[in-house]
Design an enzyme around this catalytic site. Structure first.
Site, short mmCIF file in Angstrom:
data_model
loop_
_atom_site.label_atom_id
_atom_site.label_comp_id
_atom_site.label_asym_id
_atom_site.label_seq_id
_atom_site.Cartn_x
_atom_site.Cartn_y
_atom_site.Cartn_z
N ASP A 140 31.24 50.18 16.44
CA ASP A 140 30.57 50.18 18.21
C ASP A 140 32.28 49.15 19.23
O ASP A 140 31.84 48.98 20.82
CB ASP A 140 29.24 50.01 19.01
CG ASP A 140 29.32 48.25 17.72
OD1 ASP A 140 30.09 47.81 17.47
OD2 ASP A 140 27.52 47.66 18.25
N ARG A 205 50.61 41.58 14.37
CA ARG A 205 50.62 41.70 12.75
C ARG A 205 51.26 42.03 12.27
O ARG A 205 52.41 43.01 12.50
CB ARG A 205 49.40 42.04 12.72
CG ARG A 205 48.08 41.28 13.71
CD ARG A 205 46.97 42.57 13.95
NE ARG A 205 46.09 42.16 15.74
CZ ARG A 205 45.07 41.74 15.54
NH1 ARG A 205 44.77 41.43 13.98
NH2 ARG A 205 44.59 41.13 16.12
N ASP A 275 46.09 43.69 8.70
CA ASP A 275 45.67 43.64 9.76
C ASP A 275 46.21 42.21 10.15
O ASP A 275 45.10 42.15 11.60
CB ASP A 275 45.18 45.23 9.86
CG ASP A 275 44.04 44.92 9.74
OD1 ASP A 275 44.04 44.72 8.22
OD2 ASP A 275 43.15 44.81 9.66
P1 AMP Z 1 38.45 42.91 10.57
O1 AMP Z 1 39.23 42.71 9.50
O2 AMP Z 1 37.13 42.08 11.00
O3 AMP Z 1 39.88 42.55 11.59
O4 AMP Z 1 38.02 44.32 10.61
C1 AMP Z 1 39.67 45.68 10.44
C2 AMP Z 1 39.86 46.21 11.54
O5 AMP Z 1 38.07 47.22 12.36
C3 AMP Z 1 40.40 46.15 13.38
O6 AMP Z 1 40.62 47.60 13.33
C4 AMP Z 1 38.79 45.48 13.93
O7 AMP Z 1 39.44 45.98 15.37
C5 AMP Z 1 37.87 46.78 13.65
N1 AMP Z 1 36.86 45.86 13.56
C6 AMP Z 1 35.95 45.32 13.47
N2 AMP Z 1 34.07 45.43 14.04
C7 AMP Z 1 34.33 45.97 14.70
C8 AMP Z 1 33.80 46.94 16.23
N3 AMP Z 1 32.50 45.95 15.72
N4 AMP Z 1 34.15 47.51 16.75
C9 AMP Z 1 35.10 48.38 16.42
N5 AMP Z 1 35.69 48.17 15.85
C10 AMP Z 1 35.68 46.96 14.88
MG MG Z 2 41.15 41.81 12.15
#
Ligand code: AMP
Ligand code: MG
Length: 539
Positions: A140, A205, A275
């Site tokens: 979201d 990144r 990432d």
């Molecule tokens: P992270 O490992 O938490 O850094 O997230 C991995 C990927 O998921 C990244 O591309 C984030 O932007 C995406 N992401 C994580 N949480 C959300 C969220 N609530 N809404 C949209 N994208 C998310």
């Molecule tokens: Mg991330």
């Protein structure tokens, strides 16, 4: 607020579409987007020191206009907000396009205090949790208060500890509710939404390079690497492949240095996917991270990784190397041969090994001996550290308390000082003091005898050693349960603990007499509690 043109961003190609609709973005490093309007934005905490240092705001932080900007309610006049496009390897698998799913760049601001006319310091300012972007996939784009408090407090705690990190400027509640299934077990519930405004010179990144490489977009890959070098690695004077090799080597060295810092303070990132690896060597994307309380190289706070423990404390340096291999693969098309990239990876291994030993020697107060001693002494210190790592695991021993109290070790002339000091100086660090007997006690006595011997060879006065050790061994860290207590109060609209922990963690190395209660082992109730020892990626 004064947003300025960011020559780095200006030099990157842009997604031709500016829709927020989740989708694949095959071309462009970023997409222009519009943040979602929050219902009732309310400032929860402001990092006023950084706010002042930046000196880029016309108004006070508490001013409605400033809060409007820091919550996505008002948009900068100067340029359109945007989300970055990048890919990444998640848990060892190529995941394709990921991108800023819930981070929106408002633009860049120029730091007034430390800038010179010819070298203004630029910060990119992002809102995390301001709604969906093309990269949100099925999620979201919002963030909940709990994870925002964790990112907010930990970023500045790391900064104060001297660990490279992205920074934060403000924490704002949106007034909206966000649905989350914390443990992914079919129990979703509504939680308060929040937005962290965060800052970094850039948010590029490893995955930013992997994405164009995976798409055979050599020109785009070159465009990004050239821009990164020109703007963030100006000391690299070469052009073409030689520049890319030097760039890779520098990223390898910065990554080694970053991970050594994490090992020094007992920080476990929890999701070291490519990432989440900053090209500048910063700690980035605070998710299910945690702090070692009992020293345990196998520990990870991330429940999603509970079986494999890929991102456990003791594996962070290996994962750093694995991630750098992915970056090397991504850069290969523009470097054209492997020898130099392999040299970069070797530089990482060398920098890590050397830096880790120096860091640990300083933690135990034997850094002078390491510097001045010969090979025999170096080997003895290495042996001492590796025995210590094993001994710390024999019975639950609090990492922070152990190193902080070890500084009080007295090199007395007594024949057998160990017992007295184990049950005096170091006692506070043991979770189960009754286990200090038999082989455990013998191991500690042996270790302390070798320690004592090396301290005597080094010959530095206790007081001097104590000061040096206290400058690298924090007294206060953001223990997992402390963040959780601040969160539980904040969810009841009591933000006092967010404020007080923020202040406490500004001076992690100082004795703060009135705060002694935070220099204590994790309480029993926090041992297996969700949010303390177990954290998921749901945020
Ligand atoms: P992270 O490992 O938490 O850094 O997230 C991995 C990927 O998921 C990244 O591309 C984030 O932007 C995406 N992401 C994580 N949480 C959300 C969220 N609530 N809404 C949209 N994208 C998310
Ligand atoms: Mg991330």
């Amino acid at each position: 607020m004064y947003f300025v043109a960011d020559p780095f961003i200006e030099s990157l190609s842009k997604d031709p579409s500016s829709s927020n609709r989740p989708r694949m973005v095959p071309h462009g490093f970023y997409s222009e987007v519009t943040p979602k309007q929050p219902t009732h934005p309310k400032l929860i905490h402001a990092n006023s020191k950084l706010f002042k240092a930046l000196g880029v705001f016309k108004k006070e932080l508490s001013d409605a206009k400033t809060i409007g900007l820091l919550s996505g309610q008002l948009l900068p006049k100067e340029r359109s907000p945007f989300a970055m496009n990048y890919g990444g390897h998640q848990f060892g698998q190529w995941a394709g396009q990921l991108g800023d799913g819930r981070a929106i760049h408002l633009g860049s601001v120029e730091e007034r205090s430390n800038s010179t006319a010819s070298h203004p310091k630029l910060w990119q300012l992002q809102l995390k949790g301001a709604g969906p972007t093309p990269y949100s996939r099925s999620a979201d784009g919002f963030a909940v208060l709990r994870s925002s408090i964790r990112e907010y407090l930990c970023s500045e705690a790391m900064q104060a500890l001297g660990v490279p990190t992205t920074r934060v400027l403000s924490l704002v509640g949106t007034g909206d509710q966000v649905l989350r299934d914390v443990m992914y077990n079919g129990n979703p519930k509504y939680e308060p939404g929040a937005i962290v405004a965060r800052l970094a010179p850039n948010f590029i990144r490893f995955g930013s390079f992997e994405l164009p490489a995976s798409r055979d977009q050599k020109t785009a890959l070159k465009e990004l690497t050239d821009a990164c070098i020109a703007h963030y690695f100006p000391e690299i004077k070469y052009k073409g492949p030689k520049a890319y090799e030097a760039f890779f080597e520098e990223v390898c060295k910065r990554t080694a240095s970053l991970i050594i810092h994490w090992q020094r303070v007992g920080f476990v990132h929890g999701v070291l996917n490519t990432d989440n690896m900053s090209i500048l060597g910063l700690t980035i994307d605070y998710g299910p991270y945690g702090w070692l309380e009992p020293y345990d190289p196998d520990w990870t706070p991330n429940t999603t990784d509970a079986a494999q423990r890929r991102y456990r404390f003791g594996n962070q340096s290996q994962v750093g190397l694995w991630n750098l291999y992915q970056l090397a693969n991504a850069l290969y098309p523009i470097v054209g041969e492997t020898t130099a990239l392999e040299a970069g990876l070797d530089a990482y291994k060398e920098a890590y090994e050397k830096g880790y030993l120096e860091m640990m020697a300083k933690k135990v107060g034997l850094d002078l001996l390491l510097k001045k001693g010969d090979k025999k002494e170096r080997n003895a210190i290495q042996q001492l550290i590796s025995t210590l790592e094993n001994t710390l695991c024999l019975t639950e021993t609090d990492m922070t308390i152990f190193f902080r109290t070890l500084a009080n070790w007295e090199t007395t002339s007594e024949k057998d000082p160990q017992i007295k000091q184990i049950f005096g100086t170091l006692y506070k660090a043991f979770y189960e003091p009754k286990e200090l007997q038999g082989s455990v006690l013998r191991s500690w006595k042996l270790w302390l005898a070798s320690y004592q011997e090396l301290l005597e060879v080094q010959g530095v006065a206790d007081r001097e050693r104590q000061q040096s050790m206290n400058s690298v061994n924090p007294k206060y860290v953001l223990r997992n349960y402390m963040a959780q207590m601040a969160i539980e109060a904040a969810e009841q609209e009591d933000y006092s603990m967010v404020h007080s922990l923020f202040e406490l963690l500004q001076k992690p190395y100082e004795e703060q007499v009135s705060q002694e209660r935070w220099f204590a082992k994790r309480p029993d109730w926090a041992k297996n509690k969700v949010g303390c020892s177990q954290l998921s990626c749901s945020s």
